[in-house]
Design a protein around this motif. Structure first.
Motif, PDB file in Angstrom:
ATOM      1  N   LEU A 103       0.805  -1.082  -0.026  1.00 11.59           N
ATOM      2  CA  LEU A 103      -0.007  -0.051   0.119  1.00 11.59           C
ATOM      3  C   LEU A 103       0.756   1.295  -0.037  1.00 11.59           C
ATOM      4  N   ILE A 104       2.296   1.279   0.412  1.00  9.47           N
ATOM      5  CA  ILE A 104       2.837   2.493   0.572  1.00  9.47           C
ATOM      6  C   ILE A 104       4.214   2.285  -0.374  1.00  9.47           C
ATOM      7  N   ALA A 105       4.041   1.469  -1.476  1.00 14.58           N
ATOM      8  CA  ALA A 105       5.227   1.337  -2.446  1.00 14.58           C
ATOM      9  C   ALA A 105       5.552   2.650  -2.937  1.00 14.58           C
ATOM     10  N   GLY A 106       6.744   3.263  -3.092  1.00 16.70           N
ATOM     11  CA  GLY A 106       7.080   4.339  -3.872  1.00 16.70           C
ATOM     12  C   GLY A 106       6.936   5.586  -3.157  1.00 16.70           C
ATOM     13  N   LYS A 107       6.381   5.540  -1.740  1.00 19.04           N
ATOM     14  CA  LYS A 107       6.212   6.862  -0.704  1.00 19.04           C
ATOM     15  C   LYS A 107       7.469   6.942   0.078  1.00 19.04           C
ATOM     16  N   PRO A 108       7.808   8.139   0.502  1.00 21.92           N
ATOM     17  CA  PRO A 108       8.747   8.211   1.376  1.00 21.92           C
ATOM     18  C   PRO A 108       8.458   7.860   2.748  1.00 21.92           C
ATOM     19  N   THR A 109       9.516   6.960   3.299  1.00 22.85           N
ATOM     20  CA  THR A 109       9.288   6.248   4.507  1.00 22.85           C
ATOM     21  C   THR A 109      10.082   6.746   5.614  1.00 22.85           C
ATOM     22  N   HIS A 110       9.889   6.674   6.902  1.00 21.03           N
ATOM     23  CA  HIS A 110      10.626   7.182   8.107  1.00 21.03           C
ATOM     24  C   HIS A 110      10.405   6.196   8.855  1.00 21.03           C
ATOM     25  N   ASN A 111      11.500   5.204   9.392  1.00 17.41           N
ATOM     26  CA  ASN A 111      11.376   4.257  10.347  1.00 17.41           C
ATOM     27  C   ASN A 111      12.461   4.426  11.581  1.00 17.41           C
ATOM     28  N   SER A 112      11.912   3.968  12.674  1.00 16.34           N
ATOM     29  CA  SER A 112      13.013   3.946  13.697  1.00 16.34           C
ATOM     30  C   SER A 112      12.999   2.842  14.482  1.00 16.34           C
ATOM     31  N   GLU A 113      13.690   2.333  15.522  1.00 21.38           N
ATOM     32  CA  GLU A 113      13.706   1.297  16.070  1.00 21.38           C
ATOM     33  C   GLU A 113      12.580   1.016  17.117  1.00 21.38           C
ATOM     34  N   LEU A 114      12.236  -0.267  17.552  1.00 20.67           N
ATOM     35  CA  LEU A 114      11.296  -0.627  18.424  1.00 20.67           C
ATOM     36  C   LEU A 114      10.887   0.185  19.700  1.00 20.67           C
ATOM     37  N   GLY A 115      11.917   0.556  20.275  1.00 21.08           N
ATOM     38  CA  GLY A 115      11.793   1.104  21.519  1.00 21.08           C
ATOM     39  C   GLY A 115      11.702   2.784  21.404  1.00 21.08           C
ATOM     40  N   GLU A 116      11.776   3.204  20.081  1.00 17.15           N
ATOM     41  CA  GLU A 116      11.697   4.819  20.086  1.00 17.15           C
ATOM     42  C   GLU A 116      10.358   5.221  19.292  1.00 17.15           C
ATOM     43  N   GLU A 117       9.558   4.829  20.141  1.00 19.96           N
ATOM     44  CA  GLU A 117       8.043   5.206  19.788  1.00 19.96           C
ATOM     45  C   GLU A 117       7.811   6.762  19.782  1.00 19.96           C
ATOM     46  N   GLU A 118       8.547   7.363  20.776  1.00 16.60           N
ATOM     47  CA  GLU A 118       8.330   8.930  20.880  1.00 16.60           C
ATOM     48  C   GLU A 118       8.892   9.728  19.708  1.00 16.60           C
ATOM     49  N   ALA A 119      10.018   8.955  19.270  1.00 16.68           N
ATOM     50  CA  ALA A 119      10.663   9.577  18.110  1.00 16.68           C
ATOM     51  C   ALA A 119       9.771   9.609  16.929  1.00 16.68           C
ATOM     52  N   ARG A 120       9.113   8.482  16.753  1.00 13.27           N
ATOM     53  CA  ARG A 120       8.374   8.008  15.408  1.00 13.27           C
ATOM     54  C   ARG A 120       7.132   9.137  15.680  1.00 13.27           C
ATOM     55  N   ALA A 121       6.454   9.235  17.017  1.00 10.66           N
ATOM     56  CA  ALA A 121       5.364  10.226  16.934  1.00 10.66           C
ATOM     57  C   ALA A 121       5.656  11.582  16.713  1.00 10.66           C
ATOM     58  N   ARG A 122       6.802  12.092  17.058  1.00 10.55           N
ATOM     59  CA  ARG A 122       7.181  13.466  16.968  1.00 10.55           C
ATOM     60  C   ARG A 122       7.444  13.524  15.381  1.00 10.55           C
ATOM     61  N   ARG A 123       8.281  12.751  14.811  1.00  8.12           N
ATOM     62  CA  ARG A 123       8.433  12.688  13.329  1.00  8.12           C
ATOM     63  C   ARG A 123       7.551  12.974  12.665  1.00  8.12           C
ATOM     64  N   ALA A 124       6.310  12.133  12.927  1.00 11.03           N
ATOM     65  CA  ALA A 124       5.053  12.155  12.188  1.00 11.03           C
ATOM     66  C   ALA A 124       4.323  13.533  12.222  1.00 11.03           C
TER      67      ALA A 124
END
Length: 596
Positions: free
Chosen positions: A385-406
């Motif tokens: 569903l997301i093929a070709g779209k820019p993605t931003h990933n982080s490690e399993l314990g970095e939930e706050e970093a993911r939410a902030r980035r979003a």
């Protein structure tokens, strides 16, 4: 537009890869037993095609047209709501639009045929006869009375004269040489309201722009009422509004969000410097406004900035105690590069990870997003569903970093999906997103439109796999003491035991956390029989899923890891074997009701 290019054979696979390489947001879907290297694999061709169609995915089948026809015939409905379906032979001898011709299929057919240097087999009568279709207007144009399409198109196909009247727009569409000076039917291109009759097809081009301002915290509906009154007084149709604009410091105002949603129009935000550049064209420049905002006019400046250099004010700033409104008109409004959107954040639950347990809403959200944020495993589970779209990933314990980035990406005006497994509101990131917004209290973050998209949670999936263990009162408890104090967890375990709840344990055990699950077993043995069923469900919805049922007495916490959900029944929960199937269920009292 998300595109699935379907291949069933190795020779079709090569063509499918070539097609996907020519198109944005396209991935190759292959029959698993033959094409394991496809971007997405499936086992049942007919079911997979129907699922894609239901999800509004554009389908290009590198296969016989009959396969697509037989798959979709049982689910066809309103042609105005069909997503494009195309067929391409393995030898690329033609591109054939089967469905959704006027919903993008014809245009995609011509585009792809040009890339493949082959025939575009468009068969739609209006396209073949005239080279265009009235019910496929350019983006932003709106048919006010689409029921008039049929008689007008029928007249044109019969060679009867149809009159064209252009009151608004730049006369680039529809082509005037296809119409006559007189005729029984008329196609009217206008920005005026209330022009319909039984002989006229009314089409509204995007030529109007609305600029607005308001006091901090102005009531949501009042601005909408003021704008609608202004359009009514000018005799203008809201369907000709291309966009609504304001200054970026107003991006979190509910009144403006309500207006954009009510009119269903794009909302654009401008920096003060951009609006200040419009000062020479303002009818009512204000030094007071400049002192407060850094520009001499918010409403007029926004309307003109959206309309572009050829636009002009047709309604100078109107004021009431809390709001300002201005309207501009241009030959045709192009929003490219004008301001930024409000920004959306979809906090999406994709369920345990398999296709069947995705909701239609989660699929739509992932397709609508411009950028994707998530833990890499979760991104892999929705790769189709997301093929070709820019993605931003982080490690399993970095939930706050993911939410902030979003949130940061969304605050820049982008549409972002933050991907969670299961349900985002159950031990996932939805609460963290709102907590960050609350703690920061930043206008940019406050202005982001946040939508939580629910998914199937692990406890629901586990229960469905084994029967109905949570059909009575139940609770969920996380055994992770990384965020919750250990004594709080023990207190909740004791309370759940005393309350005789069926309990689902999330985050039951990790490499470092090795004791709480054993303590939970001990506590519950004080409140329910040793024969109580315990469900151990690992990797739910994935290829290596395992489901096991043991008694509470025999339950060994050592066989549990972070990919496992543990569900412990209450004192009434039953484990039986019927018809060769293991069943766990919790009675609700129907037996007693039937006895009575």
């Amino acid at each position: 537009m998300t595109i699935a290019v379907i291949a069933l054979t190795q020779s079709a696979f090569e063509t499918a890869k070539e097609i996907a390489g020519h198109l944005e947001n396209a991935s190759v879907h292959g029959l698993a037993k033959r094409l394991p290297d496809a971007d997405v694999t499936f086992d049942n061709t007919m079911d997979h095609i129907r699922t894609l169609f239901a999800e509004k995915t554009t389908i290009i089948g590198v296969c016989a047209s009959a396969i697509l026809i037989r798959a979709l015939a049982p689910v066809l409905g309103d042609k105005r709501d069909e997503s494009p379906v195309l067929s391409v032979p393995e030898d690329k001898s033609a591109v054939i639009p089967l469905l959704g011709g006027h919903r993008g299929a014809n245009a995609l057919t011509r585009e792809l045929a040009g890339k493949l240097e082959t025939l575009a087999a468009v068969t739609t009568a209006s396209d073949l006869c005239h080279g265009f279709s009235l019910d496929e207007p350019p983006v932003g144009w709106v048919l006010e009375n689409p029921d008039m399409m049929k008689p007008v198109t029928a007249a044109m196909l019969a060679g009867e004269p149809v009159k064209l009247v252009i009151e608004a727009g730049d006369e680039s569409w529809p082509p005037a040489d296809k119409f006559a000076d007189e005729g029984e039917f008329t196609v009217l291109i206008t920005d005026q309201a209330d022009c319909t009759d039984e002989k006229t097809l009314v089409i509204h081009p995007p030529v109007l722009t609305i600029g607005v301002g308001c006091e901090r915290g102005a009531p949501a509906g009042d601005l909408t009422g003021m704008v609608k009154a202004a359009l009514y007084d000018q005799g203008l149709s809201a369907q000709s509004v291309a966009a609504i604009g304001s200054i970026d410091i107003k991006g979190d105002e509910p009144a403006m969000h309500h207006l954009a949603a009510d009119l269903n129009k794009p909302f654009r935000l401008f920096e003060a410097a951009t609006l200040e550049a419009e000062t020479p064209r303002l009818a009512n420049p204000s030094d007071v406004v400049f002192a407060e905002t850094g520009c001499h006019g918010v409403a007029e400046g926004s309307a003109l900035a959206l309309a572009g250099p050829e636009g002009e004010l047709i309604l100078p700033k109107q004021k009431d105690p809390k709001h300002t409104v201005a309207i501009a008109r241009a030959p045709l409004v192009d929003l490219t590069g004008k301001g930024r959107s409000r920004g959306k954040l979809f906090v999406v639950g994709i369920g345990p990870g398999n296709l069947e347990w995705r909701t239609a809403e989660s699929v739509a959200a992932l397709k609508a997003a411009d950028e994707i944020v998530g833990y890499q495993l979760y991104l892999d589970l929705c790769a189709d569903l997301i093929a070709g779209k820019p993605t931003h990933n982080s490690e399993l314990g970095e939930e706050e970093a993911r939410a902030r980035r979003a949130l940061e990406l969304a605050a820049e005006g982008r549409d972002v999906a933050l991907v969670c497994s299961g349900d985002p509101g159950i031990y996932a990131l939805a609460t963290l997103v709102f907590e960050l917004i609350d703690r920061k209290d930043d206008r940019a973050w406050n202005g982001v439109e946040v939508t939580v998209v629910p998914g199937i949670s692990a406890f629901q999936a586990a229960a469905a796999r084994i029967g109905a263990p949570i059909n009575h009162d139940f609770c969920t408890i996380s055994l992770s003491d990384l965020l919750t104090p250990r004594d709080h967890i023990l207190k909740r375990l004791e309370a759940a035991g005393q309350g005789d709840f069926v309990i689902s344990f999330y985050n039951p055990q990790s490499l470092r956390r090795r004791t709480l699950l054993g303590e939970a077993r001990t506590i519950l043995l004080n409140h329910r029989p040793e024969t109580t069923p315990v469900l151990i469900a690992r990797n739910l919805g994935r290829v290596d899923e395992t489901i096991k049922v043991v008694t509470l007495a025999d339950f060994d916490p050592e066989e549990v890891d972070m990919l496992t959900l543990v569900m412990i029944g209450n004192s009434e929960t039953r484990f039986v074997e019927r018809g060769g199937r293991n069943i766990v269920y919790t009675p609700r009292g129907y037996a007693k009701k039937m006895e009575d």
